[in-house]
Design a protein around this motif. Structure first.
Motif, PDB file in Angstrom:
ATOM      1  N   CYS A 242     -15.907  12.462   0.106  1.00  0.00           N
ATOM      2  CA  CYS A 242     -14.710  13.277   0.312  1.00  0.00           C
ATOM      3  C   CYS A 242     -14.385  13.997  -0.995  1.00  0.00           C
ATOM      4  O   CYS A 242     -14.653  13.487  -2.082  1.00  0.00           O
ATOM      5  CB  CYS A 242     -13.516  12.409   0.719  1.00  0.00           C
ATOM      6  N   CYS A 247      -8.705   9.706  -0.480  1.00  0.00           N
ATOM      7  CA  CYS A 247      -8.538  10.641   0.633  1.00  0.00           C
ATOM      8  C   CYS A 247      -8.029   9.840   1.826  1.00  0.00           C
ATOM      9  O   CYS A 247      -8.546   8.764   2.108  1.00  0.00           O
ATOM     10  CB  CYS A 247      -9.889  11.282   0.957  1.00  0.00           C
ATOM     11  N   HIS A 249      -8.140  11.002   4.774  1.00  0.00           N
ATOM     12  CA  HIS A 249      -8.963  11.503   5.888  1.00  0.00           C
ATOM     13  C   HIS A 249      -8.104  12.094   6.999  1.00  0.00           C
ATOM     14  O   HIS A 249      -8.453  12.008   8.176  1.00  0.00           O
ATOM     15  CB  HIS A 249      -9.870  10.402   6.464  1.00  0.00           C
ATOM     16  N   CYS A 255     -13.055  16.779   3.651  1.00  0.00           N
ATOM     17  CA  CYS A 255     -13.089  15.348   3.982  1.00  0.00           C
ATOM     18  C   CYS A 255     -14.381  15.006   4.736  1.00  0.00           C
ATOM     19  O   CYS A 255     -14.684  15.587   5.778  1.00  0.00           O
ATOM     20  CB  CYS A 255     -11.870  14.979   4.823  1.00  0.00           C
ATOM     21  N   ALA A 256     -15.126  14.059   4.196  1.00  0.00           N
ATOM     22  CA  ALA A 256     -16.419  13.687   4.789  1.00  0.00           C
ATOM     23  C   ALA A 256     -16.249  12.968   6.126  1.00  0.00           C
ATOM     24  O   ALA A 256     -17.118  13.043   6.996  1.00  0.00           O
ATOM     25  CB  ALA A 256     -17.192  12.802   3.817  1.00  0.00           C
ATOM     26  N   VAL A 257     -15.119  12.267   6.280  1.00  0.00           N
ATOM     27  CA  VAL A 257     -14.878  11.572   7.551  1.00  0.00           C
ATOM     28  C   VAL A 257     -14.657  12.599   8.654  1.00  0.00           C
ATOM     29  O   VAL A 257     -15.257  12.528   9.733  1.00  0.00           O
ATOM     30  CB  VAL A 257     -13.670  10.610   7.434  1.00  0.00           C
TER      31      VAL A 257
HETATM   32 ZN   LIG Z   1     -11.688  11.937   3.587  1.00  0.00          ZN
END
Ligand SMILES: [Zn+2]
Ligand SMILES: Nc1nc2c(ncn2[C@@H]2O[C@H](COP(=O)(O)OP(=O)(O)OP(=O)(O)O)[C@@H](O)[C@H]2O)c(=O)[nH]1
Length: 290
Positions: A242, A247, A249, A255-257
């Motif tokens: 992220c 983060c 999320h 944001c990687a999620v």
């Molecule tokens: Zn995130």
């Protein structure tokens, strides 16, 4: 010689039923240990060697405990879901968070497979990394073979919404042994609302079943909003990628999620419930600080 550690299996007024190698003894507590919560069902206790009567001298350190009613040293929470009633995803999500917070393993048991058995894959996809397993049972037909291996030697507690089959499942697993069956019929007949104390039933296969009136692992839901994501294994794993640290999320860019949800690598349903839970926790925190 190592002191004998007895397991507390029941607590009635000032008497504790304690067990060692299948033999149950009645013991009392003295002084400080008489206070509420000092000795819980599931605790391991040592007797006072100087007394002729069984008097509890010490309580061994707990690995974990749950409140209302108090139970200590639970090894496994079996979260039961079924095709009917329709699964309350929020409840499952919260139960998992609570188990992790308390340091207790949990697994998901999809019961009533005689009605439908199509949800296993979805459950594995949504919860696979957070639980010890996803098993399928048909308690009404006594089919619990997938679940049993997870229980051996453990203190086990069933959780889940009403009518998913928790009682039927515990009967299917505990049934067959006369002593246990006797205890079970007593369990069913005793007023569920008249007592708040839990007790442990020992199964013939060597595990302990936490029998509690109106048990709710949910009673302790008290995580902080900005810590919620720490209880989702996949979110923790992805959070390194992220843009922001930490983060949540939810609304942060990069944001990687969220990206994993967008690309279909994470369950969108569970993520949307996460965002809702996060928002609810935030709201509750704001109200408290006003
Ligand atoms: Zn995130
Ligand atoms: N078809 C089917 N019905 C089941 C199965 N297991 C339980 N049931 C039925 O589901 C209903 C609810 O079962 P219970 O065991 O009382 O459910 P519970 O989760 O203990 O419910 P509460 O005590 O309200 O929390 C009963 O009518 C059971 O006969 C199953 O494997 N298949």
């Amino acid at each position: 010689m190592k002191e004998a550690q007895y397991r507390v299996i029941e607590h009635k007024s000032d008497k504790f039923s304690i067990e060692l190698d299948g033999v149950v003894v009645e013991a009392v507590a003295r002084g400080r240990l008489k206070r509420d919560g000092e000795i819980l069902v599931g605790d391991f206790v040592v007797l006072d060697e100087n007394m002729t009567e069984p008097v509890i001298a010490r309580v061994a350190p707990r690995r974990n405990s749950l409140v209302r009613p108090g139970v200590a040293n639970i090894d496994l929470v079996v979260i039961v879901v079924a095709p009917v009633p329709e699964t309350d995803g929020f409840l499952v999500d919260k139960l998992i968070v609570n188990c992790k917070e308390a340091g207790i393993d949990c697994l998901i048991c999809l019961n009533k497979s005689d009605i439908a058995n199509t949800e296993r894959e979805r459950l594995v996809r949504e919860y696979g990394t957070d639980v010890a397993g996803v098993v399928v049972t048909a308690a009404i037909n006594g089919e619990a073979a997938e679940l049993k291996p997870y229980l051996t030697g453990k203190v086990v507690c069933f959780a889940g919404q009403s009518a998913v089959g928790k009682s039927t499942l515990s009967n299917a697993i505990l049934g067959g042994d006369e002593r246990t069956v006797g205890e079970l019929s007593e369990r069913i007949s005793r007023g569920r609302n008249t007592t708040t104390s839990a007790r442990l039933l020992r199964s013939p296969d060597g595990f302990y079943f936490v029998d509690t009136p109106g048990f709710s692992v949910l009673d302790t839901f008290g995580v902080k909003a900005n810590e919620l994501a720490l209880y989702y294994d996949e979110y923790v794993r992805l959070s390194d990628d992220c843009k922001f640290h930490p983060c949540t999320h939810t609304s942060e860019p990069g944001c990687a999620v969220k990206a994993a949800v967008g690309s279909g690598n994470l369950s969108r349903e569970r993520y949307e419930r996460y965002v809702k839970l996060y928002g609810d926790l935030r709201e509750a925190e704001k109200r408290r600080t006003k």
